[in-house]
Every structure is written in structure tokens, then in C-alpha cells.
Design a protein around this motif. Structure first.
Motif, short mmCIF file in Angstrom:
data_model
loop_
_atom_site.label_atom_id
_atom_site.label_comp_id
_atom_site.label_asym_id
_atom_site.label_seq_id
_atom_site.Cartn_x
_atom_site.Cartn_y
_atom_site.Cartn_z
N PHE A 188 0.82 -1.22 0.00
CA PHE A 188 0.00 0.00 0.00
C PHE A 188 0.84 1.25 0.00
O PHE A 188 0.58 2.21 -0.71
N ARG A 189 1.88 1.23 0.86
CA ARG A 189 2.58 2.50 1.13
C ARG A 189 4.01 2.47 0.64
O ARG A 189 4.81 3.28 1.05
N GLY A 190 4.30 1.50 -0.24
CA GLY A 190 5.68 1.44 -0.75
C GLY A 190 5.82 2.40 -1.93
O GLY A 190 4.86 3.09 -2.30
N PRO A 191 7.03 2.43 -2.55
CA PRO A 191 7.27 3.37 -3.66
C PRO A 191 6.22 3.21 -4.77
O PRO A 191 5.66 4.15 -5.25
N ASP A 192 5.89 1.94 -5.14
CA ASP A 192 4.88 1.77 -6.21
C ASP A 192 3.59 1.28 -5.56
O ASP A 192 2.85 0.49 -6.12
N GLY A 193 3.32 1.76 -4.33
CA GLY A 193 2.21 1.21 -3.56
C GLY A 193 0.84 1.49 -4.16
O GLY A 193 0.67 2.40 -4.97
N LEU A 194 -0.11 0.69 -3.73
CA LEU A 194 -1.49 0.80 -4.23
C LEU A 194 -2.06 2.19 -3.97
O LEU A 194 -2.78 2.75 -4.76
N TRP A 195 -1.69 2.72 -2.79
CA TRP A 195 -2.26 4.04 -2.46
C TRP A 195 -1.61 5.10 -3.32
O TRP A 195 -2.11 6.22 -3.41
N GLU A 196 -0.47 4.76 -3.97
CA GLU A 196 0.15 5.77 -4.85
C GLU A 196 -0.81 6.05 -6.01
O GLU A 196 -0.93 7.14 -6.48
N GLY A 197 -1.43 4.98 -6.49
CA GLY A 197 -2.29 5.14 -7.67
C GLY A 197 -3.66 5.68 -7.30
O GLY A 197 -4.35 6.26 -8.11
N HIS A 198 -4.05 5.50 -6.05
CA HIS A 198 -5.40 5.90 -5.65
C HIS A 198 -5.33 6.64 -4.33
O HIS A 198 -4.52 6.32 -3.48
N ARG A 199 -6.20 7.61 -4.12
CA ARG A 199 -6.28 8.21 -2.78
C ARG A 199 -7.13 7.27 -1.92
O ARG A 199 -8.18 6.82 -2.36
N GLN B 105 -15.50 -0.55 -7.08
CA GLN B 105 -15.60 -1.94 -7.55
C GLN B 105 -14.45 -2.25 -8.50
O GLN B 105 -13.82 -3.30 -8.43
N ARG B 106 -14.14 -1.29 -9.39
CA ARG B 106 -13.07 -1.54 -10.37
C ARG B 106 -11.73 -1.69 -9.67
O ARG B 106 -10.92 -2.54 -10.02
N PHE B 107 -11.49 -0.90 -8.61
CA PHE B 107 -10.23 -0.99 -7.84
C PHE B 107 -10.06 -2.39 -7.29
O PHE B 107 -8.99 -3.00 -7.38
N TYR B 108 -11.16 -2.96 -6.79
CA TYR B 108 -11.06 -4.32 -6.22
C TYR B 108 -11.14 -5.39 -7.30
O TYR B 108 -10.50 -6.44 -7.20
N ASP B 109 -11.90 -5.13 -8.38
CA ASP B 109 -11.94 -6.09 -9.50
C ASP B 109 -10.54 -6.30 -10.06
O ASP B 109 -10.12 -7.44 -10.32
N SER C 241 -15.53 -14.51 -7.33
CA SER C 241 -14.21 -14.30 -7.96
C SER C 241 -14.36 -13.53 -9.27
O SER C 241 -13.40 -13.21 -9.92
N ALA C 242 -15.62 -13.21 -9.65
CA ALA C 242 -15.82 -12.48 -10.91
C ALA C 242 -15.80 -10.98 -10.64
O ALA C 242 -15.60 -10.54 -9.52
N ASP C 243 -16.11 -10.20 -11.65
CA ASP C 243 -16.17 -8.75 -11.48
C ASP C 243 -17.42 -8.37 -10.71
O ASP C 243 -18.50 -8.92 -10.97
N LEU C 244 -17.28 -7.43 -9.79
CA LEU C 244 -18.47 -6.94 -9.09
C LEU C 244 -18.99 -5.67 -9.76
O LEU C 244 -20.08 -5.20 -9.48
N SER C 245 -18.12 -5.08 -10.65
CA SER C 245 -18.56 -3.79 -11.21
C SER C 245 -19.72 -3.99 -12.17
O SER C 245 -20.34 -3.04 -12.61
N GLY C 246 -20.07 -5.25 -12.44
CA GLY C 246 -21.22 -5.45 -13.34
C GLY C 246 -22.53 -5.47 -12.56
O GLY C 246 -23.55 -5.93 -13.05
N ALA C 247 -22.49 -5.00 -11.29
CA ALA C 247 -23.68 -4.93 -10.42
C ALA C 247 -24.45 -6.25 -10.40
O ALA C 247 -25.64 -6.30 -10.72
N PRO C 248 -23.78 -7.39 -10.09
CA PRO C 248 -24.49 -8.67 -10.02
C PRO C 248 -25.44 -8.70 -8.83
O PRO C 248 -25.37 -7.86 -7.94
N ALA C 249 -26.36 -9.68 -8.86
CA ALA C 249 -27.37 -9.75 -7.79
C ALA C 249 -26.86 -10.60 -6.64
O ALA C 249 -26.02 -11.49 -6.83
#
Ligand code: BV8
Length: 233
Positions: free
Chosen positions: A29-40, A58-62, A132-140
Motif C-alpha cells: 500500500f505505502r511502498g514506492p509503487d504502492g497501491l495508495w500511490e495510484g489511488h487516494r 468496484q473496479r479498484f477491487y476487481d 471471484s468475478a467482477d463486481l462492477s457489473g452490479a451482479p445480484a
């Protein structure tokens, strides 16, 4: 540990963070190329962020869920799984990580305190389900059929999972080991203090100094892929 165990050590609690998966190619998360670098953090790891922009979250976690199929457990995960299989005393591996690398390495006595990428939570009925699939497709939701699934991830301001089990295990432990975490996030960052107050030995295995380093009785710096097999041997 499994070779010439110290007779005073029967009950062990191990806490892992993103550093244990770094050598598998999972970004921290907090390393030089950490996840939080790309996202607030505020944009992706808060309930308000999900309410404000569910698709972004959803896309961040997908993306992170999809990346799991491209990574493998490393020597640190495998050594911890060996300890799990061979340790006759109490052993609890508490991970802050939401990847499935500890399971895939074979660890059984394992709790995910910040949730899991491969599970979804229904904001309608509260049911958690494997996903394990994408959640950004708003599944039920598989239980209530509402189109209201979110990642089963503990965001800031949300209560981590299994805290009662974790605190009871720390109360009873003789050794608390922290592996690959910056000690930046609570309540996980406070576990070492709790362990010390219960008289446990405390050991930090981390690439470099962390916010928690001053609180540990013993500190070893280096990559988890080298330090953990050495510790388990
Ligand atoms: C809560 C989502 C209460 C999952 C995450 C007390 C004091 C101050 C603040 C608080 C407090 N109590 C609560 C808070 C607020 C907050 C908090 O701690 N804020 C911080 C920023 C100050 N905590 C919370 O909100 C928690 N909830 O307390 O609820 C409550 C009470 C009643 C009712 C309701 C609620 C919730 C915390 C969970 C947040 N979720 N992420 C995800 O997206 O993955 S946190 C995020 O950070 C991840 O979960 C991650 O696990 C966690 C910690 O990060 P690390 O794993 O340590 O990773 P990092 O990159 O930081 O560091 C990597 C380390 O590895 C480095 O040290 C590096 O040197 C090392 N490393 C790198 N490579 C290697 C290596 N080591 C070895 N080998 C290598 N190769």
C-alpha cells in the motif's frame, strides 16, 4: 521453530501485512509503487467512497481480484503453512491482507481481519458469499437477489472481523510475530502492545523499520521470503 523449539513457547500469534505478499508480485500500500500511490485512500477504501462512486471502488477491487490468478504464494507463505501443519501448540495466523495466498500455500489456522477479495457482501441482507468475478457489473445477491453486492473488505471506519478471537489468542500467546506490515493501521498496529502487556515475546520480521519497530522485543530486517523460512526452520 519446528526444529529446536523453545520450550517456553507453546502458543503463537502471527500477524501479516502486505509485505508478506510483496515477493509474489502483489503491490503493497505505502511502498514506492504502492497501491495508495495510484489511488487516494479516501477514494477507494471508505464506505463513503463506495456510496459516492461505487463503480470506481468496484473496479479498484476487481483489478486486484483479477491479478490474484497471475501470482503465486512465495517462500514466506509456504514456510508459514509448514509451521501451521507441524506446530503442535496453538497457532493463529491473522492477516490484514485480502489476497488468498496464505490459503493457497496451505495455511489452515488463518483469519482475514480486513476481509477477502474473493468474497462479496450484500448491502441489502448482509450475506457474505464467495465471489471471484467482477463486481462492477452490479451482479445480484445470491441470497436476496438484490443488486447490492460490495467487496467483502473492511474499509476505514468499519470494524475489522474476528476481533474477539484475535484478542483472546493474543491474551494466551507466548510469542507474537509481525511480518511485512508498516504498523500504520489500527487495531492491527496495536496488537504488539497487547501481546507485550500479556508477557509474550515479540518479534518483527520486516523489510525495513516500521512504525511499530520500537515496540518489538526483537526485530529482524530483510525480505520475508528469506526471514520467514529461517524463523520457521
Ligand atoms: C476500526 C482495506 C473501529 C483492505 C484497509 C487508533 C489510532 C489511530 C487511528 C485509528 C485507531 N483506531 C481506528 C483508527 C482508524 C483507522 C486507522 O488505523 N487509520 C490509520 C490510517 C491511522 N482504522 C480503521 O478505520 C479500522 N477500523 O478501527 O474500526 C470501529 C469501532 C467501532 C465501530 C466501528 C469501527 C479499519 C482498518 C482497515 C482498513 N482497511 N484496507 C484493502 O483494500 O486491502 S487498511 C490497509 O492497510 C490494508 O488492509 C493493509 O492491510 C493495511 C496495513 O497496511 P500494510 O499491510 O502494513 O501494508 P503497507 O504497504 O502499509 O506496509 C507494507 C510493509 O511491508 C512495509 O513496512 C514494508 O517495509 C514491508 N515490506 C515490503 N516488502 C517486503 C516487506 N517486508 C518483508 N518482505 C518484503 N519483501
Amino acid at each position: 521453530m519446528t526444529g529446536k523449539p523453545d520450550p517456553r513457547i507453546r502458543n503463537i500469534v502471527i500477524l501479516t501485512g502486505a509485505g508478506v505478499s510483496a515477493e509474489s508480485g502483489v503491490p503493497t500500500f505505502r511502498g514506492p509503487d504502492g497501491l495508495w500511490e495510484g489511488h487516494r485512500v479516501e477514494d477507494v477504501a471508505l464506505p463513503e467512497a463506495f456510496r459516492r462512486n461505487p463503480l470506481l471502488v468496484q473496479r479498484f477491487y476487481d483489478e486486484r481480484r483479477a491479478a490474484l490468478s497471475r501470482v503465486e504464494p512465495n517462500a514466506a507463505h509456504l514456510a508459514l503453512a509448514r509451521l501451521d501443519a507441524e506446530w503442535s501448540g496453538a497457532l493463529l495466523l491473522v492477516t490484514q491482507n485480502v489476497d488468498d495466498l496464505h490459503e493457497r500455500a496451505g495455511s489452515k489456522r488463518l483469519l482475514h481481519m480486513h476481509g477477502e477479495l474473493k468474497r462479496a457482501l450484500c448491502t441489502g441482507c448482509g450475506a457474505a458469499s464467495p465471489w471471484s468475478a467482477d463486481l462492477s457489473g452490479a451482479p445480484a445477491c445470491p441470497r436476496c437477489a438484490a443488486a447490492a453486492l460490495r467487496p467483502d473488505i473492511v474499509w476505514f471506519g468499519e470494524m475489522p472481523y474476528h476481533m474477539d478471537i484475535i484478542e483472546a489468542a493474543i491474551d494466551a500467546c507466548d510469542l507474537f510475530v509481525s511480518i511485512g506490515t508498516s504498523g500504520a493501521v489500527y487495531p492491527a498496529a496495536g496488537f504488539v502492545d497487547h501481546a507485550r502487556s500479556c508477557g509474550a515475546r515479540t518479534l518483527e520480521l520486516n523489510l525495513d523499520r516500521s512504525a511499530g519497530t520500537p515496540m518489538f522485543g526483537e526485530v529482524r530486517h530483510g525480505p520475508a521470503g528469506a526471514l520467514v523460512p529461517e524463523f520457521v526452520a
